[in-house]
Write a protein that holds these residues in place. Structure first.
Motif, PDB file in Angstrom:
ATOM      1  N   VAL A 179       0.570  -1.577  -0.120  1.00  0.00           N
ATOM      2  CA  VAL A 179      -0.134  -0.213   0.327  1.00  0.00           C
ATOM      3  C   VAL A 179       1.063   1.453   0.735  1.00  0.00           C
ATOM      4  CG1 VAL A 179      -1.625   1.011   1.292  1.00  0.00           C
ATOM      5  CG2 VAL A 179      -1.768  -1.122   0.682  1.00  0.00           C
ATOM      6  N   GLU A 180       1.511   1.761   1.069  1.00  0.00           N
ATOM      7  CA  GLU A 180       2.689   2.647   1.115  1.00  0.00           C
ATOM      8  C   GLU A 180       4.157   2.607  -0.665  1.00  0.00           C
ATOM      9  OE1 GLU A 180       2.930   4.881   3.665  1.00  0.00           O
ATOM     10  OE2 GLU A 180       1.116   4.045   3.334  1.00  0.00           O
ATOM     11  N   SER A 181       4.355   1.777  -0.716  1.00  0.00           N
ATOM     12  CA  SER A 181       4.699   1.238  -2.385  1.00  0.00           C
ATOM     13  C   SER A 181       3.809   2.103  -3.353  1.00  0.00           C
ATOM     14  CB  SER A 181       4.913  -0.194  -2.665  1.00  0.00           C
ATOM     15  OG  SER A 181       5.779  -0.148  -1.747  1.00  0.00           O
ATOM     16  N   ALA A 182       2.846   1.966  -3.094  1.00  0.00           N
ATOM     17  CA  ALA A 182       1.466   2.333  -4.357  1.00  0.00           C
ATOM     18  C   ALA A 182       2.192   3.290  -4.997  1.00  0.00           C
ATOM     19  CB  ALA A 182       0.239   1.794  -3.731  1.00  0.00           C
ATOM     20  N   ARG A 183       1.821   4.697  -3.721  1.00  0.00           N
ATOM     21  CA  ARG A 183       1.987   6.120  -3.175  1.00  0.00           C
ATOM     22  C   ARG A 183       3.526   6.260  -4.008  1.00  0.00           C
ATOM     23  NH1 ARG A 183       0.815   8.671   0.807  1.00  0.00           N
ATOM     24  NH2 ARG A 183      -0.260   7.839   2.778  1.00  0.00           N
ATOM     25  N   ILE A 184       4.473   5.753  -4.231  1.00  0.00           N
ATOM     26  CA  ILE A 184       5.203   6.485  -5.436  1.00  0.00           C
ATOM     27  C   ILE A 184       4.675   5.664  -6.487  1.00  0.00           C
ATOM     28  CG2 ILE A 184       7.918   4.884  -6.353  1.00  0.00           C
ATOM     29  CD1 ILE A 184       8.454   5.000  -3.169  1.00  0.00           C
ATOM     30  N   ALA A 185       4.257   4.424  -6.797  1.00  0.00           N
ATOM     31  CA  ALA A 185       4.147   4.084  -8.242  1.00  0.00           C
ATOM     32  C   ALA A 185       2.614   4.647  -8.873  1.00  0.00           C
ATOM     33  CB  ALA A 185       3.996   2.351  -8.033  1.00  0.00           C
ATOM     34  N   ARG A 186       2.036   5.632  -7.541  1.00  0.00           N
ATOM     35  CA  ARG A 186       0.913   6.189  -8.265  1.00  0.00           C
ATOM     36  C   ARG A 186      -0.405   5.480  -8.948  1.00  0.00           C
ATOM     37  NH1 ARG A 186       1.331  11.433 -10.292  1.00  0.00           N
ATOM     38  NH2 ARG A 186       0.129  11.414 -11.777  1.00  0.00           N
ATOM     39  N   GLY A 187      -0.101   4.202  -7.773  1.00  0.00           N
ATOM     40  CA  GLY A 187      -1.360   3.398  -7.943  1.00  0.00           C
ATOM     41  C   GLY A 187      -1.089   2.023  -8.630  1.00  0.00           C
ATOM     42  N   GLU A 188      -0.367   1.961  -9.971  1.00  0.00           N
ATOM     43  CA  GLU A 188       0.135   0.939 -10.623  1.00  0.00           C
ATOM     44  C   GLU A 188       1.677   0.029  -9.636  1.00  0.00           C
ATOM     45  OE1 GLU A 188      -1.338   0.633 -13.472  1.00  0.00           O
ATOM     46  OE2 GLU A 188      -2.564   2.549 -12.825  1.00  0.00           O
ATOM     47  N   ILE A 189       1.188  -0.698  -9.514  1.00  0.00           N
ATOM     48  CA  ILE A 189       1.795  -1.729  -9.433  1.00  0.00           C
ATOM     49  C   ILE A 189       1.104  -3.227  -8.284  1.00  0.00           C
ATOM     50  CG2 ILE A 189       0.920  -0.701  -5.946  1.00  0.00           C
ATOM     51  CD1 ILE A 189       4.315  -0.915  -5.401  1.00  0.00           C
ATOM     52  N   LYS A 190       1.678  -4.369  -8.455  1.00  0.00           N
ATOM     53  CA  LYS A 190       0.955  -5.207  -8.533  1.00  0.00           C
ATOM     54  C   LYS A 190       1.877  -6.349  -6.762  1.00  0.00           C
ATOM     55  CE  LYS A 190      -0.018  -5.746 -13.323  1.00  0.00           C
ATOM     56  NZ  LYS A 190       0.580  -7.119 -14.871  1.00  0.00           N
ATOM     57  N   ASP A 191       1.187  -7.157  -6.768  1.00  0.00           N
ATOM     58  CA  ASP A 191       1.361  -7.654  -5.108  1.00  0.00           C
ATOM     59  C   ASP A 191       2.638  -8.756  -6.254  1.00  0.00           C
ATOM     60  OD1 ASP A 191       2.535 -10.028  -3.597  1.00  0.00           O
ATOM     61  OD2 ASP A 191       0.186  -9.832  -3.003  1.00  0.00           O
ATOM     62  N   VAL A 192       4.392  -8.590  -4.744  1.00  0.00           N
ATOM     63  CA  VAL A 192       5.590  -9.375  -5.826  1.00  0.00           C
ATOM     64  C   VAL A 192       5.393 -10.588  -5.935  1.00  0.00           C
ATOM     65  CG1 VAL A 192       6.775  -9.794  -3.496  1.00  0.00           C
ATOM     66  CG2 VAL A 192       7.655  -8.893  -5.530  1.00  0.00           C
ATOM     67  N   ARG A 193       4.112 -11.009  -5.423  1.00  0.00           N
ATOM     68  CA  ARG A 193       4.087 -12.532  -6.048  1.00  0.00           C
ATOM     69  C   ARG A 193       3.893 -13.402  -7.124  1.00  0.00           C
ATOM     70  NH1 ARG A 193       0.900 -14.486  -0.728  1.00  0.00           N
ATOM     71  NH2 ARG A 193      -0.492 -12.090  -0.816  1.00  0.00           N
ATOM     72  N   GLU A 194       3.038 -12.147  -8.336  1.00  0.00           N
ATOM     73  CA  GLU A 194       2.851 -12.077  -9.334  1.00  0.00           C
ATOM     74  C   GLU A 194       3.603 -11.650 -10.397  1.00  0.00           C
ATOM     75  OE1 GLU A 194      -0.975  -9.717 -10.444  1.00  0.00           O
ATOM     76  OE2 GLU A 194      -1.081  -9.211  -8.007  1.00  0.00           O
ATOM     77  N   LEU A 195       5.007 -11.379  -9.856  1.00  0.00           N
ATOM     78  CA  LEU A 195       6.119 -11.170 -10.100  1.00  0.00           C
ATOM     79  C   LEU A 195       7.181 -12.502 -11.398  1.00  0.00           C
ATOM     80  CD1 LEU A 195       8.499  -9.490 -12.232  1.00  0.00           C
ATOM     81  CD2 LEU A 195       9.449  -9.146  -9.697  1.00  0.00           C
ATOM     82  N   HIS A 196       6.985 -12.504 -12.649  1.00  0.00           N
ATOM     83  CA  HIS A 196       7.887 -14.014 -12.972  1.00  0.00           C
ATOM     84  C   HIS A 196       8.984 -13.672 -13.601  1.00  0.00           C
ATOM     85  CE1 HIS A 196       4.415 -16.296 -10.464  1.00  0.00           C
ATOM     86  NE2 HIS A 196       3.291 -14.973 -11.772  1.00  0.00           N
TER      87      HIS A 196
END
Length: 219
Positions: free
Chosen positions: A66-83
């Motif tokens: 949630v806090e990281s979403a501040r930097i990403a302007r809301g465009e962020i995903k859970d790292v579990r979705e990173l492949h």
């Protein structure tokens, strides 16, 4: 063809999350170079929350994603979705969040562990022989991600460098404006705010890191 780059953030703010200047400079340079970027963060609670005005812990609880979403302007995903199969490279900015939320290096030092979802995602890039960029304190995770013998830098801080060496990394001193590359493992590191005295100093090394990671993604 535009390169696709994953960026893992660790919160929002130097003392308890991702270093904001480092994160924004990274995202800026990637955009300038035409890369397609997706930010990720672990969906976990921060180790603690720090008042960035006073420097004191607040007793609050906050979520890293949630806090990281501040930097990403809301465009962020859970790292579990990173492949790794979906991206050409990975970059992780610094800030104490890398040592408090992505790992427990701030507490455990050389005996640290990397947050399991972050470790799995990062090791996917290593297995696929795709380039990884780590900056500031984030290279403290290098030996856990890559294994023994990985070459990296956190600048010139002797105590931190000694901890990296104890974990099995090969530490190479580096100026703020330069990068250290382990060409065998496609790891690029730079000191950023481990040494930087200004945002432009931090940018000098980060730009080189981003440029080199993108170059390595061509091969």
């Amino acid at each position: 063809m535009n390169k696709k780059v994953a960026v893992i953030l660790s919160g929002c703010g130097v003392y308890d999350g991702a270093e904001i200047h480092e994160s924004v400079i990274t995202l800026l340079r990637l955009d300038q170079r035409g890369a397609l970027v997706q930010c990720f963060a672990p969906d976990i609670e921060q180790m603690h929350v720090v008042d960035h005005f006073s420097g004191d812990e607040t007793g609050e609880t906050r979520n890293v994603l949630v806090e990281s979403a501040r930097i990403a302007r809301g465009e962020i995903k859970d790292v579990r979705e990173l492949h790794a199969a979906d991206y050409d490279a990975l970059i992780i900015p610094g800030g104490f969040g890398a040592a408090k939320n992505l790992s427990d290096f701030a507490i455990a030092g050389a005996n640290c562990t990397v947050q399991p979802d972050v470790l799995k995602a990062a090791q996917g890039f290593v297995s696929a022989q795709k380039p990884v960029g780590l900056m500031c304190i984030a290279p403290a995770m290098a030996a856990k991600i890559f294994g023994q013998g990985i070459t990296c830098t956190i600048g010139k801080d002797e105590e931190t460098a000694a901890a990296l060496t104890k974990m099995g990394a090969v530490h190479q001193e580096c100026e703020v404006s330069e990068i250290v590359e382990d060409s065998q493992h496609k790891l690029v590191t730079t000191p950023a705010y481990m040494l930087a005295q200004s945002i432009s100093q931090a940018a000098s090394g980060i730009y080189k890191l981003v440029d080199r990671v993108l170059e390595l993604a061509q091969h």
